[in-house]
Scaffold this motif. Structure first.
Motif, mmCIF file in Angstrom:
data_model
loop_
_atom_site.group_PDB
_atom_site.id
_atom_site.type_symbol
_atom_site.label_atom_id
_atom_site.label_comp_id
_atom_site.label_asym_id
_atom_site.label_seq_id
_atom_site.Cartn_x
_atom_site.Cartn_y
_atom_site.Cartn_z
ATOM 1 N N LYS A 4 125.410 -12.921 40.277
ATOM 2 C CA LYS A 4 126.762 -13.364 39.959
ATOM 3 C C LYS A 4 127.482 -13.789 41.237
ATOM 4 O O LYS A 4 127.284 -13.197 42.305
ATOM 5 N N LEU A 5 128.322 -14.812 41.109
ATOM 6 C CA LEU A 5 129.133 -15.271 42.226
ATOM 7 C C LEU A 5 130.571 -15.454 41.751
ATOM 8 O O LEU A 5 130.801 -15.891 40.611
ATOM 9 N N ARG A 6 131.519 -15.139 42.612
ATOM 10 C CA ARG A 6 132.914 -15.483 42.354
ATOM 11 C C ARG A 6 133.244 -16.682 43.229
ATOM 12 O O ARG A 6 133.014 -16.662 44.444
ATOM 13 N N VAL A 7 133.779 -17.717 42.597
ATOM 14 C CA VAL A 7 133.876 -19.024 43.247
ATOM 15 C C VAL A 7 135.282 -19.587 43.087
ATOM 16 O O VAL A 7 135.866 -19.536 41.994
ATOM 17 N N ARG A 8 135.828 -20.120 44.191
ATOM 18 C CA ARG A 8 137.061 -20.891 44.112
ATOM 19 C C ARG A 8 136.697 -22.362 44.020
ATOM 20 O O ARG A 8 135.965 -22.888 44.862
#
Length: 701
Positions: free
Chosen positions: A137-141
């Protein structure tokens, strides 16, 4: 439903027969022309086809073999009836409410952890900012001017979702853990048997624990904590927090929520001479403190106030259960959640994935406190269950009333009204919120989930229970309880989930004494097998509550044990208990003269997906040959259930004679699926395995 429909992340996708479209991506959604079974899986593997995930009832997302054209898909993929591209439209998961991190921040799930870094590089190359990378999982702007669809189109992206914010679930308007509660959860008998949870470790994830200092804890917790893990502000909160990585320690200084929940499981009652103890006072707890103070960035202050949040939780929830497991915990109590009206979020997916890979664990979540009764039928209105309580494999816990009236919040349900909850029925407005532990507490969030599953799964007392007050917090819940300052009253489904956590510890201890060691899925089956009815509010004739509001009943510890004054129980629960498509497992149950209650529970941990992927069925034929199906309505035989990973047959007035029990692999896409079968019958009954089947005409595959 049309025969050319498969479900991709819970959304229907049409795959017409004879049509094969590849698209520009490396994967397609294929629909097969036959049920998925061992032969088809072997044919796919033999052809080098990589299945990324299954799409019930007869589909899968697969990698396109290198060099294969759209015209060649029909011959390259064994059993393919048709195929459509897995594209950006397939990569969205709808969630009821908006992101808490801003519209320009998304969570990206990749197909496999090994692909994460490559996906992160592609995201950066496209101008996006990777804020946090953890497991798969990645949190991305998002880059300026881009949309979620742009991220979904990147090779290796499986899903793009909105970040969510869970919160603790005692009621902010807001047990006695003494003999009245023992009776309410069927624990009076286990106390007499000496069951107290000894030898069992329970994992608890919550706000914190009293002072946060193991050498200076609340008297009722001393000697009961096997580990206290503090989780600082997780990096996934960097888009919001002005102080990344902030850490105010594991002390429970805000509302004392974690202290109360932990005490409901393992509190010894030391400060009350043993009268106000937890359900399993000799069990041990591993507590993870995830509440942290968050100073919002100036750009976020207009919609995100400074305050305490469960901001220490990791980006991927599996880390919580694995950490507790490293300390010996197999039962996990979680009194928090996310109000998404039952939508299947990343949190739900991660919990289901963890359990499908770790059947030795049992994960409990509070169902939520958004129950309302605007139609005045004295039952909580549906479709309000939280995530991840809505996940398929967890035991979601709702609240019945606490056992004691005249304590804590003494007014009627009108005292619990707010903008989201209304209790207009005059009787409910006047009745105290506790005193009838066999009736549903109206604040309980309930199902059905979008795919039709009932939630909660199990209920337990949850209003006006007395428990531990954090000695470093000024919060007193529904009021101070004697002796001061050690106890207070609280209400909510998070109180009920702590009670079930303690009850599960007693049940596990009881079966271990019988030289059995139930797995997590076995323990789930036992809890549902032993559950007692929840009665309708206002009924004087013993009418049962709607199962969509109360699940399979309320916790009854004594009824879930190997034996009791009026029952004997059996558990089929080992690595050898598994079923593939077309498999059958059979038993005979001989009920002695006089008959009595027979209750049979089948449970398995399904693959992560909003829909049921692996479908097992439970069928029970009575001496006359009539077949009752799992999850049948009262007084009806029902039909095969194709929605739940739990099936229960309840025969409250079984006559004497020979009953036949069958577990069938109706559709098992992922391969042989392990299950647990728990059987409760009158004393003198006998259970035997058999190769003789229920009439095939009555049980079609």
């Amino acid at each position: 439903m049309n025969g050319d429909i498969v479900f991709v992340h819970g959304a229907p996708v049409r795959v017409p027969s004879g049509e094969f479209h590849q698209g520009s991506g490396p994967r397609v959604v294929v629909r097969f022309d036959r049920p998925v079974d061992a032969a088809l899986r072997a044919a796919l593997a033999g052809a080098g086809i990589v299945v990324r995930f299954w799409c019930p009832p007869t589909g899968a997302c697969v990698d396109v073999p290198q060099g294969t054209t759209a015209a060649g898909l029909s011959t390259a993929i064994p059993g393919a009836a048709g195929a459509v591209p897995y594209d950006a439209d397939s990569s969205a998961r709808a969630v009821a409410q908006p992101s808490v991190a801003g519209e320009d921040v998304v969570d990206v799930v990749v197909f496999a952890r090994a692909e994460r870094d490559a996906v992160a590089r592609r995201l950066r190359a496209a101008g996006h900012t990777v804020l946090r990378a953890h497991r798969s999982k990645l949190r991305v702007r998002l880059a300026a001017g881009s949309a979620r669809r742009d991220v979904a189109a990147i090779v290796g992206v499986k899903l793009v979702t909105a970040p969510r914010l869970p919160h603790a679930l005692d009621d902010p308007l807001d047990d006695p853990l003494d003999d009245p509660l023992d009776a309410a959860v069927g624990a009076t008998l286990p106390r007499h048997l000496g069951l107290d949870g000894q030898g069992v470790i329970v994992g608890i994830v919550d706000t914190g624990l009293d002072s946060g200092d193991l050498g200076n804890l609340h008297p009722d917790l001393r000697g009961r904590i096997a580990g206290l893990i503090n989780r600082p502000l997780d990096p996934s909160w960097d888009p919001i927090a002005s102080r990344p990585g902030a850490d105010d320690g594991p002390a429970d200084v805000n509302r004392g929520h974690g202290t109360f929940v932990t005490g409901s499981v393992v509190g010894t009652g030391a400060a009350s001479h043993g009268t106000k103890r937890g359900v399993a006072p000799a069990a041990m707890a591993v507590v993870q403190a995830i509440e942290q103070w968050v100073d919002a960035r100036p750009s976020e202050e207009s919609r995100f106030a400074d305050g305490y949040y469960l901001a220490g939780r990791p980006l991927d929830l599996r880390e919580l259960f694995e950490t507790a497991g490293e300390h010996g915990a197999r039962i996990h109590v979680n009194a928090w959640g996310d109000a998404v009206a039952g939508d299947y979020t990343d949190d739900a997916h991660e919990v289901d994935l963890f359990l499908s890979e770790h059947p030795e664990h049992l994960v409990l979540f509070a169902s939520g406190n958004l129950g309302s009764d605007p139609d005045r039928n004295r039952t909580p209105e549906g479709t309000t269950v939280y995530a991840p309580a809505c996940a398929k494999n967890v035991v979601a816990v709702g609240a019945t009333e606490g056992p004691t009236a005249g304590v804590g919040e003494r007014r009627g349900w009108a005292a619990f009204e707010n903008e989201a909850r209304r209790y207009p029925h005059p009787a409910d407005r006047a009745d105290q919120v506790s005193g009838e532990p066999d009736r549903i507490a109206l604040l309980t969030s309930t199902g059905p989930t979008p795919d039709g599953r009932r939630k909660p799964d199990l209920c337990a007392p949850g209003t006006n229970l007395v428990g531990l007050r954090s000695l470093v917090s000024s919060d007193v819940g529904n009021g101070i309880a004697s002796p001061q300052p050690f106890y207070c009253y609280r209400s909510g489904t998070s109180i009920a989930v702590g009670v079930v956590g303690g009850g599960a510890a007693l049940v596990l201890q009881g079966w271990r004494r019988a030289r059995r060691n139930p797995s997590g899925v076995g323990l789930k089956a036992l809890l549902l097998m032993g559950a007692a009815p929840v009665l309708r509010r206002g009924s004087t004739t013993g009418e049962h509550e709607d199962p969509q509001a109360c699940g399979w009943g309320r916790l009854d510890v004594g009824g879930s044990l190997p034996s009791g004054p009026d029952h004997r129980a059996w558990l089929a629960d080992s690595v050898h208990e598994s079923a593939d498509t077309g498999d059958r497992h059979d038993w005979t149950l001989r009920v002695p003269s006089g008959g009595g209650r027979v209750r049979i529970a089948l449970a398995w941990y399904d693959a992560p997906d909003p829909m049921l992927v692996d479908d097992l069925d439970l069928a029970v034929a009575d001496p006359a040959g009539a077949v009752a199906w799992g999850n049948h309505d009262p007084a009806r035989l029902g039909r095969p259930d194709a929605v739940h990973p739990v099936e229960v047959v309840d025969l409250p007035d079984a006559i004497d004679g020979l009953y036949r029990i069958e577990v069938l692999g109706r559709r098992v896409m992922t391969g042989p699926r392990r299950f647990a079968l728990a059987v409760r019958a009158p004393l003198g009954s006998r259970l035997r395995r058999t190769t003789r089947r229920i009439s095939p005409g009555l049980v079609p595959l």
